[in-house]
Design a protein around this motif. Structure first.
Motif, PDB file in Angstrom:
ATOM      1  N   VAL A  18     118.616  20.367  56.248  1.00  0.00           N
ATOM      2  CA  VAL A  18     117.178  20.344  56.522  1.00  0.00           C
ATOM      3  C   VAL A  18     116.456  19.302  55.671  1.00  0.00           C
ATOM      4  N   GLY A  19     116.790  19.255  54.383  1.00  0.00           N
ATOM      5  CA  GLY A  19     116.038  18.398  53.464  1.00  0.00           C
ATOM      6  C   GLY A  19     116.707  17.113  53.072  1.00  0.00           C
ATOM      7  N   GLY A  20     117.985  16.941  53.412  1.00  0.00           N
ATOM      8  CA  GLY A  20     118.682  15.717  53.053  1.00  0.00           C
ATOM      9  C   GLY A  20     118.762  15.550  51.537  1.00  0.00           C
ATOM     10  N   GLU A  21     118.396  14.371  51.044  1.00  0.00           N
ATOM     11  CA  GLU A  21     118.466  14.092  49.609  1.00  0.00           C
ATOM     12  C   GLU A  21     117.527  14.997  48.824  1.00  0.00           C
ATOM     13  N   THR A  22     116.332  15.254  49.389  1.00  0.00           N
ATOM     14  CA  THR A  22     115.391  16.154  48.721  1.00  0.00           C
ATOM     15  C   THR A  22     115.962  17.557  48.609  1.00  0.00           C
ATOM     16  N   GLY A  23     116.700  17.989  49.637  1.00  0.00           N
ATOM     17  CA  GLY A  23     117.343  19.293  49.588  1.00  0.00           C
ATOM     18  C   GLY A  23     118.364  19.387  48.478  1.00  0.00           C
ATOM     19  N   LEU A  24     119.132  18.305  48.277  1.00  0.00           N
ATOM     20  CA  LEU A  24     120.121  18.282  47.197  1.00  0.00           C
ATOM     21  C   LEU A  24     119.442  18.382  45.844  1.00  0.00           C
ATOM     22  N   PHE A  25     118.371  17.590  45.659  1.00  0.00           N
ATOM     23  CA  PHE A  25     117.654  17.622  44.382  1.00  0.00           C
ATOM     24  C   PHE A  25     116.969  18.976  44.168  1.00  0.00           C
ATOM     25  N   SER A  26     116.521  19.614  45.251  1.00  0.00           N
ATOM     26  CA  SER A  26     115.927  20.947  45.124  1.00  0.00           C
ATOM     27  C   SER A  26     116.970  21.956  44.647  1.00  0.00           C
ATOM     28  N   PHE A  27     118.173  21.836  45.185  1.00  0.00           N
ATOM     29  CA  PHE A  27     119.259  22.739  44.792  1.00  0.00           C
ATOM     30  C   PHE A  27     119.614  22.527  43.326  1.00  0.00           C
ATOM     31  N   LEU A  28     119.732  21.269  42.919  1.00  0.00           N
ATOM     32  CA  LEU A  28     120.029  20.980  41.517  1.00  0.00           C
ATOM     33  C   LEU A  28     118.876  21.398  40.612  1.00  0.00           C
ATOM     34  N   GLY A  29     117.642  21.205  41.103  1.00  0.00           N
ATOM     35  CA  GLY A  29     116.474  21.595  40.312  1.00  0.00           C
ATOM     36  C   GLY A  29     116.446  23.087  40.039  1.00  0.00           C
ATOM     37  N   MET A  30     116.936  23.882  40.984  1.00  0.00           N
ATOM     38  CA  MET A  30     116.992  25.330  40.791  1.00  0.00           C
ATOM     39  C   MET A  30     117.865  25.677  39.600  1.00  0.00           C
ATOM     40  N   PHE A  31     119.003  25.024  39.473  1.00  0.00           N
ATOM     41  CA  PHE A  31     119.881  25.287  38.343  1.00  0.00           C
ATOM     42  C   PHE A  31     119.286  24.768  37.032  1.00  0.00           C
ATOM     43  N   LEU A  32     118.587  23.641  37.091  1.00  0.00           N
ATOM     44  CA  LEU A  32     117.918  23.142  35.889  1.00  0.00           C
ATOM     45  C   LEU A  32     116.848  24.115  35.419  1.00  0.00           C
ATOM     46  N   ASN A  33     116.137  24.711  36.366  1.00  0.00           N
ATOM     47  CA  ASN A  33     115.128  25.709  35.993  1.00  0.00           C
ATOM     48  C   ASN A  33     115.763  26.918  35.319  1.00  0.00           C
ATOM     49  N   VAL A  69     112.536  16.773  41.709  1.00  0.00           N
ATOM     50  CA  VAL A  69     112.799  17.101  43.106  1.00  0.00           C
ATOM     51  C   VAL A  69     112.080  16.150  44.054  1.00  0.00           C
ATOM     52  N   ASN A  70     110.817  15.845  43.770  1.00  0.00           N
ATOM     53  CA  ASN A  70     109.983  15.089  44.720  1.00  0.00           C
ATOM     54  C   ASN A  70     109.624  13.680  44.267  1.00  0.00           C
ATOM     55  N   GLY A  71     110.112  13.254  43.111  1.00  0.00           N
ATOM     56  CA  GLY A  71     109.878  11.889  42.667  1.00  0.00           C
ATOM     57  C   GLY A  71     108.550  11.716  41.941  1.00  0.00           C
ATOM     58  N   TRP A  72     108.420  10.550  41.315  1.00  0.00           N
ATOM     59  CA  TRP A  72     107.210  10.217  40.564  1.00  0.00           C
ATOM     60  C   TRP A  72     106.260   9.464  41.494  1.00  0.00           C
ATOM     61  N   ASN A  73     105.246  10.124  41.965  1.00  0.00           N
ATOM     62  CA  ASN A  73     104.289   9.505  42.865  1.00  0.00           C
ATOM     63  C   ASN A  73     102.917  10.149  42.669  1.00  0.00           C
ATOM     64  N   GLN A  74     101.959   9.693  43.439  1.00  0.00           N
ATOM     65  CA  GLN A  74     100.587  10.144  43.239  1.00  0.00           C
ATOM     66  C   GLN A  74     100.400  11.633  43.530  1.00  0.00           C
ATOM     67  N   ARG A  75     101.087  12.116  44.550  1.00  0.00           N
ATOM     68  CA  ARG A  75     100.889  13.534  44.902  1.00  0.00           C
ATOM     69  C   ARG A  75     101.515  14.460  43.867  1.00  0.00           C
ATOM     70  N   THR A  76     102.708  14.114  43.355  1.00  0.00           N
ATOM     71  CA  THR A  76     103.314  14.967  42.336  1.00  0.00           C
ATOM     72  C   THR A  76     102.548  14.885  41.023  1.00  0.00           C
ATOM     73  N   GLN A  77     102.012  13.706  40.716  1.00  0.00           N
ATOM     74  CA  GLN A  77     101.199  13.580  39.504  1.00  0.00           C
ATOM     75  C   GLN A  77      99.943  14.445  39.596  1.00  0.00           C
ATOM     76  N   SER A  78      99.283  14.425  40.756  1.00  0.00           N
ATOM     77  CA  SER A  78      98.074  15.223  40.945  1.00  0.00           C
ATOM     78  C   SER A  78      98.376  16.711  40.869  1.00  0.00           C
ATOM     79  N   ALA A  79      99.466  17.122  41.512  1.00  0.00           N
ATOM     80  CA  ALA A  79      99.857  18.536  41.465  1.00  0.00           C
ATOM     81  C   ALA A  79     100.214  18.963  40.047  1.00  0.00           C
ATOM     82  N   PHE A  80     100.836  18.065  39.292  1.00  0.00           N
ATOM     83  CA  PHE A  80     101.211  18.363  37.907  1.00  0.00           C
ATOM     84  C   PHE A  80      99.969  18.531  37.033  1.00  0.00           C
ATOM     85  N   ILE A  81      98.989  17.666  37.221  1.00  0.00           N
ATOM     86  CA  ILE A  81      97.747  17.773  36.434  1.00  0.00           C
ATOM     87  C   ILE A  81      97.036  19.093  36.736  1.00  0.00           C
TER      88      ILE A  81
END
Length: 249
Positions: A18-33, A69-81
């Motif tokens: 379903v998510g391709g590369e993002t799905g892989l990073f989401s799976f790995l991110g779960m273990f990092l969490n 999981v989602n990369g360094w971009n404007q939307r993730t920066q805004s959500a992080f703030i």
């Protein structure tokens, strides 16, 4: 154990499909969490400062969920703030609420199960309650923040000349659209996980007054309500931040 490996493999396969590369990073991110959470538990066991340890752990969890999981971009920066703002609000008001509700420590219903353990635990349970609420809310808060930020990014890309007020109004409408599903997710997650507790209270023949004054139930309800409040609060914060950042000339 074999069942767990099979289910984990199926989950990974579905996320990749379903998510391709993002799905892989989401799976790995779960273990990092999970690693971050276990690290937090270790430092708390070593008597590190509870507030600082919990706050840093939640910042790391937010960084993993957004940037890994989602990369360094404007939307993730805004959500992080937006998430950082809500975390600061949590740290300011939750200790007061916990102290007034008297939910820290073990409940009376748990004393029999803990009778053969030592009660000399060198941990401030008032501070630990903040850590529990802060970590518990991270999933809902980061999910809501990224949903609004991603939707507003799409609006901006399709309407480059949109004004700040129009973009803010659009973001608030999107926030209202996901508001009901977010709260219902928290509601059913609580009752699903606490079903055994509810049945236990029935077997104890608690009156309605005893139920409302049960520390065990109040602590769980308070956590759910606070998580819901902060999951709602993140929506206008993220919409406002995105509107400001996306319309800078």
């Amino acid at each position: 154990m074999n069942v767990l490996f099979v289910l984990a493999a199926l989950l990974l396969g579905l996320m990749l499909a379903v998510g391709g590369e993002t799905g892989l990073f989401s799976f790995l991110g779960m273990f990092l969490n999970v690693i971050v959470f276990l690290g937090m538990c270790y430092f708390l066991y070593q008597h590190a400062n509870v507030y600082l340890t919990a706050f840093i752990s939640c910042v790391l969890i937010a960084c993993i969920n957004f940037f890994f999981v989602n990369g360094w971009n404007q939307r993730t920066q805004s959500a992080f703030i937006g998430t950082l703002i809500v975390m600061v609000v949590v740290c300011l008001i939750v200790p007061y609420i916990v102290n007034k509700a008297y939910i820290q420590g073990f409940a009376a219903e748990e004393t029999e199960e803990l009778g053969h353990f030592t009660m000399l635990i060198d941990v401030n349970f008032s501070q630990l309650s903040l850590a529990v609420i802060l970590v518990g809310m991270m999933g809902a808060v980061t999910d809501s923040a990224l949903a609004v930020a991603s939707a507003m990014t799409e609006v901006k890309e399709h309407h480059p000349t949109i004004s700040q007020n129009e973009l803010l109004s659009s973001g608030l409408r999107m926030g209202r659209d996901i508001l009901g599903t977010t709260i219902n997710t928290l509601f059913f997650a609580f009752f699903g996980s606490q079903l055994a507790l509810i049945i236990w209270f029935k077997d104890l023949h608690y009156s309605f007054g005893q139920l409302l004054n049960s520390q065990l139930l109040v602590a769980e309800l308070l956590t759910m309500l606070l998580t819901g409040m902060f999951a709602v609060l993140i929506l206008p914060f993220t919409a406002w931040i995105c509107a400001k950042r996306y319309t800078i000339d």
